[in-house]
Scaffold this motif. Structure first.
Motif, PDB file in Angstrom:
ATOM      1  N   VAL A   1       0.647  -1.241  -0.156  1.00  0.00           N
ATOM      2  CA  VAL A   1       0.029   0.289   0.039  1.00  0.00           C
ATOM      3  C   VAL A   1       1.041   1.127   0.130  1.00  0.00           C
ATOM      4  CG1 VAL A   1      -1.818   1.212   1.098  1.00  0.00           C
ATOM      5  CG2 VAL A   1      -1.815  -1.225   1.200  1.00  0.00           C
ATOM      6  N   HIS A   2       1.883   1.254   0.755  1.00  0.00           N
ATOM      7  CA  HIS A   2       3.001   2.271   0.709  1.00  0.00           C
ATOM      8  C   HIS A   2       3.470   2.571  -0.695  1.00  0.00           C
ATOM      9  CE1 HIS A   2       6.618   4.629   1.511  1.00  0.00           C
ATOM     10  NE2 HIS A   2       7.101   3.773   0.650  1.00  0.00           N
ATOM     11  N   MET A   3       3.719   1.384  -1.542  1.00  0.00           N
ATOM     12  CA  MET A   3       4.119   1.718  -2.709  1.00  0.00           C
ATOM     13  C   MET A   3       3.104   2.359  -3.714  1.00  0.00           C
ATOM     14  SD  MET A   3       7.006   1.567  -4.739  1.00  0.00           S
ATOM     15  CE  MET A   3       7.934   0.848  -3.173  1.00  0.00           C
ATOM     16  N   GLY A   4       1.772   1.779  -3.583  1.00  0.00           N
ATOM     17  CA  GLY A   4       0.985   2.465  -4.210  1.00  0.00           C
ATOM     18  C   GLY A   4       0.799   3.900  -3.826  1.00  0.00           C
ATOM     19  N   GLN A   5       0.885   4.280  -2.622  1.00  0.00           N
ATOM     20  CA  GLN A   5       0.851   5.736  -2.348  1.00  0.00           C
ATOM     21  C   GLN A   5       1.947   6.443  -2.885  1.00  0.00           C
ATOM     22  OE1 GLN A   5       2.223   6.885   1.635  1.00  0.00           O
ATOM     23  NE2 GLN A   5       0.178   7.843   2.074  1.00  0.00           N
ATOM     24  N   HIS A   6       3.218   6.056  -3.040  1.00  0.00           N
ATOM     25  CA  HIS A   6       4.436   6.598  -3.534  1.00  0.00           C
ATOM     26  C   HIS A   6       4.159   6.733  -4.939  1.00  0.00           C
ATOM     27  CE1 HIS A   6       9.070   5.896  -4.160  1.00  0.00           C
ATOM     28  NE2 HIS A   6       8.529   6.958  -4.880  1.00  0.00           N
ATOM     29  N   MET A   7       3.545   5.947  -5.540  1.00  0.00           N
ATOM     30  CA  MET A   7       3.303   5.990  -7.083  1.00  0.00           C
ATOM     31  C   MET A   7       2.259   7.218  -7.290  1.00  0.00           C
ATOM     32  SD  MET A   7       5.479   4.067  -8.614  1.00  0.00           S
ATOM     33  CE  MET A   7       6.415   4.040  -7.102  1.00  0.00           C
ATOM     34  N   LEU A   8       1.269   7.103  -6.545  1.00  0.00           N
ATOM     35  CA  LEU A   8       0.330   8.159  -6.591  1.00  0.00           C
ATOM     36  C   LEU A   8       0.941   9.790  -6.234  1.00  0.00           C
ATOM     37  CD1 LEU A   8      -2.812   6.924  -4.814  1.00  0.00           C
ATOM     38  CD2 LEU A   8      -2.908   7.281  -7.086  1.00  0.00           C
ATOM     39  N   LEU A   9       1.603   9.751  -5.541  1.00  0.00           N
ATOM     40  CA  LEU A   9       2.299  11.009  -5.074  1.00  0.00           C
ATOM     41  C   LEU A   9       3.475  11.433  -5.946  1.00  0.00           C
ATOM     42  CD1 LEU A   9       2.418  10.754  -1.166  1.00  0.00           C
ATOM     43  CD2 LEU A   9       0.990  12.088  -2.733  1.00  0.00           C
ATOM     44  N   SER A  10       4.211  10.683  -6.582  1.00  0.00           N
ATOM     45  CA  SER A  10       5.270  10.964  -7.540  1.00  0.00           C
ATOM     46  C   SER A  10       5.110  11.080  -8.726  1.00  0.00           C
ATOM     47  CB  SER A  10       6.698  10.282  -6.848  1.00  0.00           C
ATOM     48  OG  SER A  10       6.289   8.721  -7.531  1.00  0.00           O
ATOM     49  N   MET A  11       3.976  10.099  -9.385  1.00  0.00           N
ATOM     50  CA  MET A  11       3.923   9.841 -10.674  1.00  0.00           C
ATOM     51  C   MET A  11       2.618  10.189 -11.385  1.00  0.00           C
ATOM     52  SD  MET A  11       5.909   6.211 -11.498  1.00  0.00           S
ATOM     53  CE  MET A  11       6.338   6.667 -12.982  1.00  0.00           C
ATOM     54  N   LEU A  12       1.524  10.508 -10.385  1.00  0.00           N
ATOM     55  CA  LEU A  12       0.034  11.003 -11.016  1.00  0.00           C
ATOM     56  C   LEU A  12      -0.094  12.349 -10.463  1.00  0.00           C
ATOM     57  CD1 LEU A  12      -2.108  10.122 -12.526  1.00  0.00           C
ATOM     58  CD2 LEU A  12      -3.183   8.979 -10.751  1.00  0.00           C
ATOM     59  N   ALA A  13      -0.213  12.647  -9.061  1.00  0.00           N
ATOM     60  CA  ALA A  13      -0.471  14.008  -8.666  1.00  0.00           C
ATOM     61  C   ALA A  13       0.240  14.984  -9.507  1.00  0.00           C
ATOM     62  CB  ALA A  13      -0.325  14.231  -7.197  1.00  0.00           C
ATOM     63  N   PRO A  14       1.701  14.766  -9.595  1.00  0.00           N
ATOM     64  CA  PRO A  14       2.604  16.043 -10.228  1.00  0.00           C
ATOM     65  C   PRO A  14       2.093  16.068 -11.660  1.00  0.00           C
ATOM     66  CG  PRO A  14       4.035  14.651  -8.731  1.00  0.00           C
ATOM     67  CD  PRO A  14       2.589  13.771  -9.110  1.00  0.00           C
ATOM     68  N   VAL A  15       1.729  15.261 -12.257  1.00  0.00           N
ATOM     69  CA  VAL A  15       1.373  15.331 -13.850  1.00  0.00           C
ATOM     70  C   VAL A  15       0.212  16.365 -13.734  1.00  0.00           C
ATOM     71  CG1 VAL A  15       0.264  14.098 -15.733  1.00  0.00           C
ATOM     72  CG2 VAL A  15       2.191  13.105 -14.386  1.00  0.00           C
ATOM     73  N   PHE A  16      -0.883  16.013 -12.910  1.00  0.00           N
ATOM     74  CA  PHE A  16      -1.998  16.818 -12.941  1.00  0.00           C
ATOM     75  C   PHE A  16      -1.657  18.400 -12.505  1.00  0.00           C
ATOM     76  CE2 PHE A  16      -4.501  12.988 -12.173  1.00  0.00           C
ATOM     77  CZ  PHE A  16      -5.011  12.977 -13.385  1.00  0.00           C
ATOM     78  N   LEU A  17      -0.916  18.535 -11.610  1.00  0.00           N
ATOM     79  CA  LEU A  17      -0.561  19.945 -10.922  1.00  0.00           C
ATOM     80  C   LEU A  17       0.126  20.692 -12.086  1.00  0.00           C
ATOM     81  CD1 LEU A  17       0.564  18.832  -7.289  1.00  0.00           C
ATOM     82  CD2 LEU A  17      -1.670  19.671  -8.171  1.00  0.00           C
TER      83      LEU A  17
END
Length: 676
Positions: free
Chosen positions: A441-457
């Motif tokens: 679950v931590h790794m899923g959180q890591h991917m969301l924070l580093s690879m998906l959220a920044p793309v949108f921002l």
């Protein structure tokens, strides 16, 4: 009323730097007396509850007095640096003006008090924790042994080191940019103590620590900012109306943050009825009353003074009100120190937390199903609040643009809200709740924070929006948010971080540095380290994607093929990282995860392999989004170029095309003449 000339000639009647020094000393003495007196009410009960012998009055009362002095030095230093960095304009060469340099020098002296006080706190903390007189722990071998065993002693020692660096920086800083860096360093020095103490241990320590983070940072900016404002007014400093208005806004925000975080921190430690039946509750009521007095009277009275600050009577009123408010503020610091010395009642009332609750702050009796990951929320006070605040500020900016008749693309707003939603879900949903205890679950959180959220921002263009919303400060006025933002975007640090090689190394290299060097295992037991990891994931992702698909102009512009090349260059490293996790036969952070003793995780290695699979597979989703964004941007760039050509042709009668056709005609005529 005295004339303006008389007031100018008699500054001592309205205040002076020396009178401000007397005010600070008086306020610190008041705070120390309050802290010592209130500590006396519960000191004996604290040692009895911990099963420790009474260390004697020197340790009992010396500890809160030294802490008051130390924290007073901290808030004065932070407030003076805040004034120098964001209140007083630098010279055109970016060198500090005279008022700014005076504030930095004040910050240096206060940081010296902070440093010495933090050093003195170490033996007092050691003596207090062992129930011994201070003299018994002054032997170096004994003291170093206790420092190694006590997290709070380590925290104060680290604080002393950072405060000493602030002292040195204040002696050599001459430019505005380095003043901002020094201000940030002074805020960092607060963090070690926040991460330790009773808020960082026991049940719900995640909420308690996060709320304390808001509380102490708010207090430092509020109290320190007021002292700096009073000192600036006493010096008859430049741009006092602007400084006063800015501080008034900061004070309001800090008061709200302190009030809300204080309530949250209190009720993590006690039930509502214990407010009236325990020493801890009574001290909390006293602190709440002080905050209410400061919030109501201080804000409205200072607001009246700020409105008339252009008049000499306004300056005098500001000095009088600021002096009274400072005394109440420092008395509140004394109450807070006494509150920190009083054991909270929840250890008796709510029982002993289980092992999982001790380590991560809350129990996890059930496994993370898909339903729980989506709907079992535990709001993250730091990143959840950040996500909501970012969304609200962006929408306010868009609304301001539209109110004055300007447009803003709807797609950018949607992208920003998607990025904020991703941050909120990653940290406050079931994903955020289970991430500290389950590697996959931590790794899923890591991917969301580093690879998906920044793309949108980065697709939302926040910098461009802010530059359009904020008005220029104006000639001869202190720099405002627009100037600060421009200075940050064009700073050497930003240029260095957005270098393609640096961005790539930070983005993919941090994966390996964190998980394959033991750093991740060392961070698992510390709540502050989880906060730092999430910040790192989000920032390195933003730095990487900004020059690639960002709407905001990056300090380093990449050609189209360079952008594609940078994205594809990251893919092998990312894929190999996921494969390395899946192939590993060693559990990363095994001691911590085994210590949680969660009954529904029977195979830690299988869970780690699942996390590696998520890391490997998740790289495809951002790639698709990035490539789609690049294609759309290139298509729009081609359309804009075509429209520019058409407009130019309409304006000059297609002169460029006619000239080109004429050139071809001349060449054809020459060829015909040669052939004939």
């Amino acid at each position: 009323m005295p004339s303006e000339t008389a007031l100018d000639k008699e500054p001592e009647r309205r205040g002076s730097p020396s009178s401000v020094g007397v005010l600070i000393v008086t306020a610190v003495v008041l705070a120390a007396v309050v802290a010592a007196a209130l500590t006396a009410l519960s000191a004996g009960a604290s040692y009895a509850l911990l099963g420790l012998p009474d260390p004697g009055p020197f340790t009992q009362y010396g500890l809160p007095v030294i802490r008051v002095i130390t924290e007073s030095g901290a808030v004065v230093s932070i407030g003076a640096l805040l004034l120098a960095a964001f209140g007083i304009p630098a010279q055109p060469s970016r060198a500090l003006a005279a008022d700014g340099y005076a504030a930095v020098r004040t910050a240096g002296w206060a940081a010296g008090v902070w440093c010495v006080g933090a050093v003195l706190m170490v033996p007092f903390i050691a003596a207090d924790a062992t129930g011994r007189p201070v003299g018994d722990v002054l032997d170096f071998e004994v003291l170093f042994g206790l420092i190694d065993a006590l997290e709070q002693a380590k925290a104060w020692l680290l604080t002393a080191v950072i405060a000493f660096v602030v002292v040195l920086a204040c002696r050599v800083v001459l430019s505005w940019g380095w003043t901002v860096v020094t201000f940030g360093l002074s805020l960092l020095a607060l963090f070690p103590v926040i991460a330790t103490g009773h808020s960082a241990s026991g049940g719900s320590h995640d909420i308690a620590t996060n709320s304390l983070l808001f509380h102490l940072f708010g207090a430092a900016l509020w109290v320190g900012g007021l002292v700096a404002l009073v000192a600036h007014a006493a010096r008859r400093g430049a741009h006092l109306p602007v400084v006063a208005r800015r501080y008034s806004l900061i004070a309001l925000v800090c008061w709200v943050a302190m009030a809300l975080s204080g309530v949250i921190n209190a009720f993590v430690r006690m039930t509502p009825e214990q407010l009236f039946t325990t020493d801890y509750g009574l001290l909390m009521l006293l602190k709440i009353a002080a905050l209410v007095v400061l919030g109501v009277f201080g804000y409205f009275q200072r607001r009246s003074a700020v409105q008339h600050i252009e008049e000499k009577t306004g300056v005098a009123a500001l000095l009088r009100l600021g002096a009274v408010e400072a005394l109440v503020m420092f008395a509140t610091i004394g109450i807070g120190v006494a509150l920190g010395r009083t054991p909270p009642p929840d250890g008796v009332v709510r029982g002993v937390p289980d092992r999982t609750e001790l380590l991560i702050g809350y129990p996890l009796p059930e496994p993370p199903t898909a339903f729980r990951l989506v709907f079992d929320w535990r709001f993250d006070l730091v990143y959840g609040t950040l996500a909501l605040a970012m969304a609200a500020l962006y929408l306010v900016g868009v609304r301001r643009l539209r109110k004055r008749g300007d447009s803003w693309p709807v797609g950018r707003t949607i992208a920003w809200l998607c990025g904020c939603a991703t941050l909120l879900v990653a940290t406050s949903s079931g994903i955020g709740k289970y991430a500290p205890a389950v590697f996959s679950v931590h790794m899923g959180q890591h991917m969301l924070l580093s690879m998906l959220a920044p793309v949108f921002l980065v697709l939302a263009g926040p910098t461009s929006l802010a530059l359009r919303v904020f008005k220029p400060a104006g000639k001869e006025q202190p720099p405002g948010p627009r100037e600060w933002l421009l200075a940050f975007v064009h700073s050497p640090v930003t240029r260095a971080l957005t270098n393609p090689i640096v961005a790539l190394v930070l983005f993919v290299g941090s994966f390996y540095a964190l998980y394959f060097t033991g750093l991740f295992e060392a961070a698992l037991t510390q709540h502050w380290a989880h906060l730092a990891m999430n910040a790192h994931f989000l920032l390195v992702g933003y730095i990487f994607y900004w020059p690639v698909i960002g709407v905001d102009p990056a300090p380093r512009q990449l050609p189209p093929m360079g952008k594609v090349g940078l994205v594809f260059a990251s893919m092998p490293f990312h894929a190999f990282f996921g494969i390395a996790l899946m192939m590993s036969s060693t559990v990363i952070g095994g001691d911590f995860y085994r210590g949680l003793d969660l009954p529904w995780i029977t195979d830690l290695l299988a869970d780690q392999r699942l996390g590696g699979g998520l890391a490997w597979a998740s790289g495809e989703v951002p790639l698709v989004v990035v490539m789609l964004a690049l294609l759309i941007q290139w298509s729009r760039a081609d359309n804009r170029a075509a429209r520019r050509i058409d407009r130019k042709a309409d304006a000059d009668g297609d002169a460029e095309l006619n000239a080109y056709n004429e050139m071809l005609k001349r060449l054809a005529d020459k060829d015909n003449q040669r052939s004939s």
